[in-house]
Write an enzyme that holds these catalytic residues in place. Sequence first.
Site, PDB file in Angstrom:
ATOM      1  NE  ARG A  38     -43.758  18.852  64.893  1.00 43.27           N
ATOM      2  CZ  ARG A  38     -42.959  19.567  65.674  1.00 43.27           C
ATOM      3  NH1 ARG A  38     -43.350  19.883  66.895  1.00 43.27           N
ATOM      4  NH2 ARG A  38     -41.773  19.930  65.254  1.00 43.27           N
ATOM      5  CB  SER A 107     -46.683  22.675  73.211  1.00 44.01           C
ATOM      6  OG  SER A 107     -46.418  21.575  72.377  1.00 44.01           O
ATOM      7  CE  LYS A 136     -44.915  23.644  66.917  1.00 50.01           C
ATOM      8  NZ  LYS A 136     -45.237  23.464  68.331  1.00 50.01           N
TER       9      LYS A 136
END
Length: 212
Positions: A38, A107, A136
Amino acid sequence: MKDFRLYAITGEEFHPGRELVEVMEQAILGGVDIIQLRDKKSSKKNVLKKAQQLRELTSKHNVTFIVNDHLDVAMAVGADGIHVGQDDLPLAETRKVVGPDMIIGISTHHIDEAKAAEAGGADYIGVGPIFPTKSKEDVVDPVTTSYIAQIEEDISIPYVAIGGIKRHNLKQVMEAGAKRVCMITEIVAAEDVKARCEEIIGLMQEYEEARG
């Protein structure tokens, strides 16, 4: 997709001075089953370079490799899968792009999103954030372990609990029914990444046995 227990997401900002591949290989040696790249800030060229390195690493160790968001990068390096969010390309369109064989994870933060993901053909879903998290940006409010209980009752595809999960609260997550967890800082920021992963897996086994 192969079943899994411990899922690790890259977080280079949490291990300054250590190479990405070095940290993720230690995670794999410690028992991680899935690695997700990510990277929302690097150039596409740099994301591609990292993906190529991690694809080589995960292939060597026979570990599943997922790329977050970058469908083109995932396909270019032959990743096993792609992970998307609720605001990314919709599931149906993602499937058209990547084809029938690539793993798609999505998600979810609410049972309606989870049901839609299952109906739409997702291979697995992320369930969270269970707890507050700083890993995040622009994260939604914690869904708490009650969401895990809802998923256990209503969803049949694999799911992974994510968001603020640490060793000290892992038991709560497992007691709610989770069998798979995803961690970032608890893994990649550890001084000894391999030992940390082994410890986490040991705790998961202990809590699973206690749950019966």
